[in-house]
Scaffold this active site. Structure first.
Site, PDB file in Angstrom:
ATOM      1  N   GLN A 214      -0.225 -20.062  21.208  1.00 45.68           N
ATOM      2  CA  GLN A 214      -1.103 -19.370  20.431  1.00 45.68           C
ATOM      3  C   GLN A 214      -1.577 -18.133  21.107  1.00 45.68           C
ATOM      4  O   GLN A 214      -2.372 -17.365  20.206  1.00 45.68           O
ATOM      5  CB  GLN A 214      -2.333 -20.396  19.881  1.00 45.68           C
ATOM      6  N   CYS A 215      -1.157 -17.720  22.156  1.00 47.01           N
ATOM      7  CA  CYS A 215      -1.581 -16.453  22.766  1.00 47.01           C
ATOM      8  C   CYS A 215      -0.727 -15.475  22.200  1.00 47.01           C
ATOM      9  O   CYS A 215       0.554 -15.539  21.632  1.00 47.01           O
ATOM     10  CB  CYS A 215      -1.137 -16.476  24.395  1.00 47.01           C
TER      11      CYS A 215
ATOM     12  N   THR B   3       4.390  -8.906  15.328  1.00 47.03           N
ATOM     13  CA  THR B   3       2.971  -9.456  14.612  1.00 47.03           C
ATOM     14  C   THR B   3       2.109  -8.507  14.467  1.00 47.03           C
ATOM     15  O   THR B   3       2.015  -7.337  15.077  1.00 47.03           O
ATOM     16  CB  THR B   3       2.402 -10.633  15.428  1.00 47.03           C
TER      17      THR B   3
ATOM     18  N   ASP C  78       0.497  -6.961   5.456  1.00 45.87           N
ATOM     19  CA  ASP C  78       0.044  -8.249   5.990  1.00 45.87           C
ATOM     20  C   ASP C  78       1.108  -9.323   6.064  1.00 45.87           C
ATOM     21  O   ASP C  78       0.832 -10.149   7.260  1.00 45.87           O
ATOM     22  CB  ASP C  78      -0.854  -8.718   4.710  1.00 45.87           C
TER      23      ASP C  78
ATOM     24  N   ASP D 156       2.040  -7.721  -4.060  1.00 43.14           N
ATOM     25  CA  ASP D 156       1.150  -7.744  -2.820  1.00 43.14           C
ATOM     26  C   ASP D 156       1.722  -8.727  -1.930  1.00 43.14           C
ATOM     27  O   ASP D 156       2.168  -9.974  -2.214  1.00 43.14           O
ATOM     28  CB  ASP D 156      -0.107  -8.101  -3.447  1.00 43.14           C
TER      29      ASP D 156
ATOM     30  N   THR E 165       0.863  -1.176  -0.007  1.00 43.71           N
ATOM     31  CA  THR E 165       0.027   0.009  -0.039  1.00 43.71           C
ATOM     32  C   THR E 165       0.815   1.284  -0.138  1.00 43.71           C
ATOM     33  O   THR E 165       0.515   2.534  -0.609  1.00 43.71           O
ATOM     34  CB  THR E 165      -1.025   0.031   1.451  1.00 43.71           C
TER      35      THR E 165
END
Length: 344
Positions: A279-280, A167, A92, A59, A15
């Site tokens: 996964q936290c 992240t 992303d 992208d 972007t």
């Protein structure tokens, strides 16, 4: 070279590199050969800026290790003639790419700063200009003629993070990234506030080396209540699989069902590396703390500690690509190579 820093701007896509065609209303890729003309503020920076662009902007959803190697090659070819690098990238998958580059660029002694934006550079309310200008300032920042930052960073919305600690947390807010297990390295306000104690320390570097082979024979499996044997067995049975990142609950916990251990044991016998990550969003794996992780500890599953999933993927591909032996793999993965995990 003059006293001014030479900074190389690498545009991969995303972007940030888009401008609006006000006749059609469509977004189109920005011509970075006309960078200074379109962003006159850059002329005020105390550095020389060169730019290079991918032939076809990507992208970030289409990013893959081949593109990572292309970025690494550009840095390698320009390493001796430039003092710092700014990589413009779609948000992303930026944390994946930036984490990968942190491993691919061994003995890095110069800043490599990833940045992007949530709005195109030509938009009236864009965050692109601030992200770009400050990233260049950080890449040019020196103390006693040495770069202040000597690692791969990710700059977004007034904060520079260690890249392999980040992240993406939001698809709409300007504050799109977080580093939940490690403090920011630099905060941008009226002045640049550098937290030197969190930067990778300066050491007498060995020769800069670039690794371009990343082995993609890996998979991620996120545990969920109700997961059955067919799912886990299906994943570990993928032809050619060499590594599995297991996203477990909380502090590294998994259902203590016999079938889970049996499947994972057979996978390990087939030399598939199993990495336990939480996964936290924040926190660390602490195997053996609860009964539901004791069986994974006894199975000698690799402890991902507080590594992000993005960094775990990159590190796994990197170690596999460098043919690390099965005997040493667990020990090396559990060791901090680029500041990506807390060892203690």
């Amino acid at each position: 070279m003059t006293d001014k820093s030479n900074i190389l701007l690498i545009y991969t896509g995303g972007t940030i590199g888009m401008v609006k065609d006000y006749e059609s209303g469509a977004l189109k890729a920005f011509n970075f050969d006309k960078l200074l003309k379109n962003i006159p503020e850059l002329k005020l920076l105390d550095c020389h800026i060169n730019s290079v662009s991918f032939d076809v902007p990507i992208d970030s959803s289409n990013m893959n290790p081949t593109h990572w190697a292309e970025i690494a090659t550009i840095i390698e070819e320009n390493y001796d003639t430039h003092d710092g690098f700014v990589v413009l990238h779609g948000s992303d998958t930026m944390s994946y790419t930036a984490s990968a580059l942190s491993f691919m660029l061994e003995n890095l002694g110069k800043p490599v700063i990833f940045t992007g934006s949530q709005l195109p550079i030509g938009d009236l309310r864009t965050d692109a200009k601030e992200n770009l200008i400050t990233s260049i300032q950080i890449a040019a920042l020196q103390h006693n003629k040495k770069p202040v930052v000597q690692e791969v960073g990710l700059y977004f919305e007034y904060k520079l993070y260690r890249a392999n600690r980040t992240t993406k947390i939001n698809a709409e807010h300007f504050q799109a990234f977080a580093s939940l297990n490690y403090p920011e390295l630099i905060e941008s306000g009226v002045y640049l506030k550098v937290s030197e104690e969190y930067l990778l320390p300066y050491v007498k570097r060995k020769k800069f080396k670039v690794h371009k082979h990343m082995d993609t024979n890996v998979a991620i499996l996120k545990l969920f209540p109700g997961i059955g044997p067919a799912v886990l067995q299906g994943v570990v049975s993928i032809p050619g699989l060499k590594g599995l990142i297991l996203e477990t609950y909380g502090a590294g916990n998994a259902p203590n069902e016999p079938w889970i251990i049996n499947i994972l044991r057979k996978a390990k016998e087939n030399n598939i590396h199993i990495i336990n990550v939480t996964q936290c969003s924040g926190g660390s794996v602490s195997m053996g703390r609860y009964e539901t992780s004791k069986q994974l500890e006894e199975l000698q599953v690799i402890n991902g500690k507080d590594i992000t999933t993005e960094a775990a993927v990159a590190k796994l591909m990197y170690l596999l690509g460098n043919n690390v032996s099965v005997k040493l793999f667990k020990s090396i993965f559990e060791t901090s190579l680029r500041g990506e995990i807390q060892e203690n």
